[in-house]
Scaffold this active site. Sequence first.
Site, PDB file in Angstrom:
ATOM      1  N   ARG A  15      -8.173 -30.090 -43.897  1.00 44.87           N
ATOM      2  CA  ARG A  15      -8.974 -28.912 -44.255  1.00 44.87           C
ATOM      3  C   ARG A  15      -8.173 -27.997 -45.169  1.00 44.87           C
ATOM      4  NH1 ARG A  15     -12.220 -26.266 -39.317  1.00 44.87           N
ATOM      5  NH2 ARG A  15     -11.926 -24.498 -40.709  1.00 44.87           N
ATOM      6  N   ARG A  17     -19.750 -12.905 -35.622  1.00 44.07           N
ATOM      7  CA  ARG A  17     -18.387 -12.513 -36.004  1.00 44.07           C
ATOM      8  C   ARG A  17     -18.274 -11.032 -36.311  1.00 44.07           C
ATOM      9  NH1 ARG A  17     -15.328 -17.252 -39.308  1.00 44.07           N
ATOM     10  NH2 ARG A  17     -15.578 -18.820 -37.704  1.00 44.07           N
ATOM     11  N   ARG A  49      -3.768 -28.844 -37.304  1.00 40.25           N
ATOM     12  CA  ARG A  49      -5.120 -29.292 -37.650  1.00 40.25           C
ATOM     13  C   ARG A  49      -5.218 -29.578 -39.139  1.00 40.25           C
ATOM     14  NH1 ARG A  49     -10.176 -25.350 -36.683  1.00 40.25           N
ATOM     15  NH2 ARG A  49      -9.506 -24.509 -38.674  1.00 40.25           N
ATOM     16  N   ARG A  67      -6.895 -15.212 -42.270  1.00 39.35           N
ATOM     17  CA  ARG A  67      -8.049 -15.399 -41.380  1.00 39.35           C
ATOM     18  C   ARG A  67      -7.817 -14.718 -40.030  1.00 39.35           C
ATOM     19  NH1 ARG A  67      -8.663 -21.425 -40.899  1.00 39.35           N
ATOM     20  NH2 ARG A  67     -10.438 -20.935 -39.587  1.00 39.35           N
ATOM     21  N   LYS A 126     -12.434 -23.237 -29.991  1.00 36.29           N
ATOM     22  CA  LYS A 126     -13.881 -23.085 -29.822  1.00 36.29           C
ATOM     23  C   LYS A 126     -14.622 -24.404 -30.000  1.00 36.29           C
ATOM     24  CE  LYS A 126     -14.144 -19.898 -33.007  1.00 36.29           C
ATOM     25  NZ  LYS A 126     -12.746 -19.632 -33.373  1.00 36.29           N
TER      26      LYS A 126
END
Length: 190
Positions: free
Chosen positions: A134, A89, A128, A145, A14
């Site tokens: 992160r 969401r 990532r 998630r 996204k």
Amino acid sequence: MLNIVIFGPPGSGKGTQSEKIIAKYGLAHISTGDILRQEIKEETELGKQAKSYIDQGELVPDATIIDMLEKKLETLNNEQGVIFDGFPRTVDQAGALKKMLQKRGEDVNVMLNLEVGREELIQRLLKRGEVSGRSDDNLETIEKRIHVYEEQTSPVIEFYKAEGSYHAIPGEGSIDEIFERISNAIDSVK
């Protein structure tokens, strides 16, 4: 005004595709994830609350996100449109967005759903996490998630199908291939 919702599970691309859409169509970008990360970085009260949910792989409550988004929308002037990245969401958030936009005489023109297989998502997010550092990109949190997305977020697809603005976008392949599919969907509603 061109209002776009970019949708998909964590790791579906996204953010990457939003940047390309913004560059091509000149839209403002509202990323609830970016706003929340900024609040967390600044250690605001909202940031502290949000971090406790995010660290557990859970969604930040609707009321908090909706208030935050409404404030952000009020700061925009004379934009050609907005891309909503990470919002809505939930079905309640989708309804709230519809009401917010109707007050402005607008609506969501297109909802782009990036479809990516579960294993590909996990690999992208782990990579990532290695690159960006992160804290929420670890296997346990990633799996939670994705599960939260499947259980709580995917019903938003049905909302936008009913609205007539839903477009499924195969989200695997090169970034440019995916962007071409996205551009075709956007251009079909302009």
